[in-house]
Design a protein around this motif. Structure first.
Motif, PDB file in Angstrom:
ATOM      1  N   ARG A 478       0.837  -1.200   0.000  1.00 33.73           N
ATOM      2  CA  ARG A 478       0.000   0.000   0.000  1.00 33.73           C
ATOM      3  C   ARG A 478       0.875   1.254   0.000  1.00 33.73           C
ATOM      4  O   ARG A 478       0.593   2.216  -0.733  1.00 33.73           O
ATOM      5  CB  ARG A 478      -0.927  -0.033   1.209  1.00 33.73           C
ATOM      6  CG  ARG A 478      -2.030   1.028   1.162  1.00 33.73           C
ATOM      7  CD  ARG A 478      -2.987   0.882   2.325  1.00 33.73           C
ATOM      8  NE  ARG A 478      -3.847  -0.281   2.140  1.00 33.73           N
ATOM      9  CZ  ARG A 478      -3.950  -1.289   3.013  1.00 33.73           C
ATOM     10  NH1 ARG A 478      -3.231  -1.292   4.107  1.00 33.73           N
ATOM     11  NH2 ARG A 478      -4.768  -2.289   2.775  1.00 33.73           N
ATOM     12  N   ALA A 479       1.933   1.227   0.794  1.00 33.33           N
ATOM     13  CA  ALA A 479       2.831   2.387   0.845  1.00 33.33           C
ATOM     14  C   ALA A 479       3.517   2.607  -0.499  1.00 33.33           C
ATOM     15  O   ALA A 479       3.688   3.749  -0.951  1.00 33.33           O
ATOM     16  CB  ALA A 479       3.872   2.175   1.946  1.00 33.33           C
ATOM     17  N   GLU A 480       3.898   1.509  -1.161  1.00 31.13           N
ATOM     18  CA  GLU A 480       4.550   1.624  -2.467  1.00 31.13           C
ATOM     19  C   GLU A 480       3.602   2.206  -3.502  1.00 31.13           C
ATOM     20  O   GLU A 480       3.984   3.074  -4.296  1.00 31.13           O
ATOM     21  CB  GLU A 480       5.047   0.253  -2.916  1.00 31.13           C
ATOM     22  CG  GLU A 480       5.782   0.287  -4.239  1.00 31.13           C
ATOM     23  CD  GLU A 480       6.325  -1.080  -4.646  1.00 31.13           C
ATOM     24  OE1 GLU A 480       5.750  -1.684  -5.564  1.00 31.13           O
ATOM     25  OE2 GLU A 480       7.297  -1.530  -4.025  1.00 31.13           O
ATOM     26  N   LYS A 481       2.354   1.727  -3.526  1.00 27.85           N
ATOM     27  CA  LYS A 481       1.375   2.231  -4.488  1.00 27.85           C
ATOM     28  C   LYS A 481       1.089   3.714  -4.232  1.00 27.85           C
ATOM     29  O   LYS A 481       0.945   4.499  -5.168  1.00 27.85           O
ATOM     30  CB  LYS A 481       0.092   1.409  -4.410  1.00 27.85           C
ATOM     31  CG  LYS A 481       0.232  -0.010  -4.957  1.00 27.85           C
ATOM     32  CD  LYS A 481      -1.065  -0.793  -4.801  1.00 27.85           C
ATOM     33  CE  LYS A 481      -0.880  -2.238  -5.274  1.00 27.85           C
ATOM     34  NZ  LYS A 481      -0.698  -2.349  -6.725  1.00 27.85           N
ATOM     35  N   THR A 482       1.024   4.111  -2.961  1.00 24.08           N
ATOM     36  CA  THR A 482       0.800   5.519  -2.634  1.00 24.08           C
ATOM     37  C   THR A 482       1.957   6.380  -3.128  1.00 24.08           C
ATOM     38  O   THR A 482       1.761   7.456  -3.697  1.00 24.08           O
ATOM     39  CB  THR A 482       0.636   5.681  -1.112  1.00 24.08           C
ATOM     40  OG1 THR A 482      -0.488   4.903  -0.678  1.00 24.08           O
ATOM     41  CG2 THR A 482       0.418   7.146  -0.749  1.00 24.08           C
ATOM     42  N   ALA A 483       3.183   5.908  -2.910  1.00 22.75           N
ATOM     43  CA  ALA A 483       4.366   6.639  -3.347  1.00 22.75           C
ATOM     44  C   ALA A 483       4.391   6.801  -4.868  1.00 22.75           C
ATOM     45  O   ALA A 483       4.749   7.856  -5.389  1.00 22.75           O
ATOM     46  CB  ALA A 483       5.628   5.948  -2.862  1.00 22.75           C
ATOM     47  N   LYS A 485       1.778   6.876  -6.892  1.00 23.71           N
ATOM     48  CA  LYS A 485       0.752   7.850  -7.273  1.00 23.71           C
ATOM     49  C   LYS A 485       1.240   9.261  -7.031  1.00 23.71           C
ATOM     50  O   LYS A 485       1.014  10.165  -7.843  1.00 23.71           O
ATOM     51  CB  LYS A 485      -0.527   7.588  -6.469  1.00 23.71           C
ATOM     52  CG  LYS A 485      -1.314   6.368  -6.911  1.00 23.71           C
ATOM     53  CD  LYS A 485      -2.585   6.189  -6.087  1.00 23.71           C
ATOM     54  CE  LYS A 485      -3.361   4.968  -6.523  1.00 23.71           C
ATOM     55  NZ  LYS A 485      -4.602   4.767  -5.722  1.00 23.71           N
ATOM     56  N   GLN A 486       1.901   9.475  -5.907  1.00 26.47           N
ATOM     57  CA  GLN A 486       2.415  10.803  -5.597  1.00 26.47           C
ATOM     58  C   GLN A 486       3.499  11.236  -6.565  1.00 26.47           C
ATOM     59  O   GLN A 486       3.594  12.408  -6.938  1.00 26.47           O
ATOM     60  CB  GLN A 486       2.939  10.824  -4.160  1.00 26.47           C
ATOM     61  CG  GLN A 486       1.845  10.694  -3.105  1.00 26.47           C
ATOM     62  CD  GLN A 486       2.393  10.548  -1.701  1.00 26.47           C
ATOM     63  OE1 GLN A 486       3.580  10.299  -1.501  1.00 26.47           O
ATOM     64  NE2 GLN A 486       1.524  10.717  -0.709  1.00 26.47           N
ATOM     65  N   ALA A 487       4.311  10.262  -7.007  1.00 27.60           N
ATOM     66  CA  ALA A 487       5.388  10.562  -7.949  1.00 27.60           C
ATOM     67  C   ALA A 487       4.825  10.999  -9.296  1.00 27.60           C
ATOM     68  O   ALA A 487       5.397  11.853  -9.980  1.00 27.60           O
ATOM     69  CB  ALA A 487       6.304   9.363  -8.107  1.00 27.60           C
ATOM     70  N   VAL A 488       3.709  10.378  -9.691  1.00 31.17           N
ATOM     71  CA  VAL A 488       3.069  10.722 -10.960  1.00 31.17           C
ATOM     72  C   VAL A 488       2.410  12.098 -10.875  1.00 31.17           C
ATOM     73  O   VAL A 488       2.469  12.913 -11.750  1.00 31.17           O
ATOM     74  CB  VAL A 488       2.032   9.655 -11.348  1.00 31.17           C
ATOM     75  CG1 VAL A 488       1.246  10.099 -12.568  1.00 31.17           C
ATOM     76  CG2 VAL A 488       2.705   8.331 -11.625  1.00 31.17           C
TER      77      VAL A 488
END
Length: 488
Positions: A478-483, A485-488
Motif C-alpha cells: 500500500r505504501a509503495e502504491k501511494t508513493a 501515485k504521488q510521484a506521478v
C-alpha cells in the motif's frame, strides 16, 4: 450473436476480468453467456460479483454464471478458455524451493527447467480431463483456448492425446514488440511490422521492419544499449541478441532459465539480472509477485468491486489474443496474431510434432498459419533442446513413467548445467513425493521414491537463491502504491 464461453480457472480474477471486458468490446458479443468454473467457490463468487457489476453498470444483456461443476459450465460451450494453475501457489512454492536445494535457481519456473516440468506433470492429467468433458458435453467442434503454462506441454497434450481443437495463447510476442517499437522511436507499435517465430517463451523476431524499412542486428543492438531503462533491465536479452543476431520475445528473467549459460553460478546470476522488478531475473520472482497479488486482491476486494463500475472502453481493449480470435471466427474480421499450434511444416527446421509459436491469420475459416518459416540456426538449436525436454515431459505425464520424467529433467538445459545425474534423480523423487496429491499418474511410484529418499546420502542445502526477496506485506504494498501515485 448468442453463444457460450466457458472459462476454467476463472478464479484467476484479474486475468478473467480482462478477458471478459475484452470480449465485450466486440458489439456483436453483448448477448453471449460466460460460464465461470473453478475449484474455489469463494474465488468464483468474488469474480462473479465483479463481472456482474461490469454488466450492471454497462446495462448489458450478458449472462454470467459460476459453478464448481466443470461439466455443467462446459455444457454447450462453443469456446473454452483455460487459465488453471494446478496445485496453486502451494505446489508452485515447491517448484522453486526444492530445486534450490540442488543449486538450481529459477526466476519463474513455469515453462521448462525443474519447476516447469513438474508443473506440466500436474497440469496434463487435468487438461486431458478438460478435453474429455469438451468432447462429451461442449458444442460439437468447440475450440479450446489454452492460456495456462507450461504452454507448449499443455497444448501438446490437448492436441495429441485430448484430440480437441486447441490453440495456445500467450502475450510475450506483443510485449517484445512494444519494447522494440519504443527503442526504435516508433510513435506506436503499428509502425512496426515483424515476423516472430519459434516456440512459446523462446520466440524470435526474425524479421523487423519500421515503416517498411528493414531493421538489422547492429541498429537494434545500438537502440537497446542506448535506452536508459532496457539497457539495465534486459542485459541478458541484449547479450543473446548480440550473439544470435535476433531479439527474443521473453523477459530477461524468463529467458535466463531456458539457457544453460546465465544462471549456472550465483555470481553469473547477479551479473546478468536486474532487481528493479521480478521479471528481470529475481530468484522465485514470479512466485513472490503471485503471492503478493493474491494477498492484495483478497485484502482490497471492495476496491476491485468498486472499480468494476466503469464503462467498457473499446479503446482500452488489451492485446490478449482471445477476444480478437473470437471476433475473427464469428464476424470474419481478419486478425493477425501469433499462436501455439502443432508444427506440421510451419517452421521447417523444428520437429514436426512440436508445439510452435508463429504468425497466423484468423477468419471464419479458422486459424491459418503462415508456413515455410526457417529459423536462424542458433535459434533452432536452442528451441530443439527445449522441445526434446517438452516431448519427454509430456510422454512421462501421460504414462506415469518416473524414469522418463527424470530423463526429461536431466536433459533440461539449466538443470544439466548445474546438477549431476545423481542429484537430478534425487531431486525428482523429492518433488514427486512432495506433490503426490496432484500427481495421480505417479501414485505407484511414490512408495519407492520415499524409500530411495530415506537412504540417500546426496547432500543438499537450504538456499534462498542468488537474488531472493521476501514477500511484501499489504502495508508495504500500500505504501509503495501511494508513493507511485504521488510521484506521478
Amino acid at each position: 450473436m448468442s453463444f457460450k464461453i466457458a472459462i476454467i480457472g476463472a478464479g484467476s480474477v484479474g486475468f478473467t476480468k480482462k478477458l471478459f471486458t475484452d470480449i465485450l468490446c466486440v458489439p456483436e458479443f453483448r448477448d453471449v453467456e460466460f460460464a465461470l468454473t473453478d475449484l474455489s467457490e469463494r474465488n468464483l463468487q468474488m469474480i462473479k460479483s465483479i463481472l456482474d457489476r461490469v454488466v450492471e453498470f454497462n446495462r448489458l444483456p450478458t449472462k454470467v454464471t459460476a459453478t464448481t461443476d466443470r461439466r455443467a459450465a462446459l455444457e454447450g460451450a462453443r469456446y473454452i478458455i483455460s487459465c488453471v494453475r494446478v496445485g496453486g501457489l502451494e505446489a508452485y512454492a515447491d517448484d522453486i524451493r526444492i530445486p534450490l536445494k540442488y543449486g538450481i535457481d529459477q526466476c519463474v519456473g513455469d515453462t521448462i527447467c525443474a519447476g516447469g516440468i513438474l508443473y506440466g506433470q500436474r497440469n496434463i492429467p487435468v487438461i486431458l480431463d478438460f478435453c474429455k468433458d469438451i468432447l462429451e458435453v461442449a458444442e460439437p467442434g468447440a475450440k479450446f483456448l489454452n492460456y495456462a503454462n507450461p504452454m507448449a506441454m499443455n497444448t501438446w497434450a490437448a492436441i495429441e492425446y485430448g484430440r480437441v481443437d486447441t490453440v495456445g495463447l500467450c502475450h510475450g510476442v506483443q510485449h517484445g514488440a512494444d519494447q522494440i517499437a519504443e527503442v526504435l522511436g516508433a510513435k506506436s507499435r503499428t509502425e512496426l511490422d515483424y515476423v516472430c517465430s519459434g516456440i512459446n517463451h523462446q520466440t524470435w523476431f526474425i524479421d523487423l521492419r519500421l515503416n517498411g524499412r528493414k531493421i538489422g542486428k547492429d541498429e537494434l543492438v545500438a537502440a537497446f544499449e542506448a535506452h536508459p531503462v532496457y539497457s539495465q533491465q534486459e542485459k541478458l536479452r541484449i547479450d543473446v541478441l548480440k550473439r544470435f543476431g535476433v531479439y527474443s520475445t521473453e523477459s530477461n528473467g524468463h529467458l535466463s532459465e531456458y539457457l544453460p549459460w546465465y544462471r549456472k553460478r550465483p555470481d553469473e546470476i547477479t551479473r546478468w539480472i536486474d532487481m528493479s522488478d521480478w521479471i528481470h531475473g529475481e530468484t522465485g520472482g514470479y512466485l513472490r509477485y503471485s503471492t503478493e497479488t493474491r494477498n492484495w486482491f483478497e485484502t482490497e476486494f471492495p476496491q476491485f468491486l468498486e472499480s468494476a463500475a466503469r464503462p467498457i472502453d473499446p479503446a482500452k481493449r488489451s492485446n490478449e489474443h482471445a477476444s480478437h480470435i473470437l471476433e475473427a471466427l464469428e464476424t470474419n474480421r481478419v486478425y493477425r496474431g501469433h499462436f501455439n499450434v502443432k508444427n506440421n511444416g510451419i517452421i521447417t527446421n523444428l520437429p514436426q510434432d512440436a508445439i510452435i509459436e508463429s504468425p497466423g491469420f484468423v477468419d471464419r475459416f479458422g486459424i491459418n498459419m503462415a508456413s515455410g518459416i526457417t529459423l536462424p540456426e542458433a535459434c533452432a538449436a536452442t528451441c530443439i533442446s527445449s522441445i526434446n525436454v517438452q516431448r519427454m515431459s509430456v510422454h512421462a505425464a501421460i504414462s506415469g513413467d518416473i524414469d522418463l520424467l527424470k530423463l526429461a529433467v536431466l536433459h533440461d538445459p539449466l538443470v544439466g548445467a548445474v546438477s549431476t545425474p545423481e542429484e537430478v534423480w534425487q531431486m525428482v523423487d523429492e518433488m514427486v513425493v512432495a506433490q503426490a496429491r496432484w500427481l495421480p499418474q505417479y501414485a505407484d511410484a511414490v512408495p519407492a521414491a520415499k524409500e530411495r529418499l530415506s537412504k540417500s546420502r546426496i547432500k543438499t542445502r537450504e538456499w534462498a537463491g542468488a537474488a531472493r526477496r521476501d514477500v511484501r506485506s499489504i502495508e508495504e504494498l500500500r505504501a509503495e502504491k501511494t508513493a507511485l501515485k504521488q510521484a506521478v
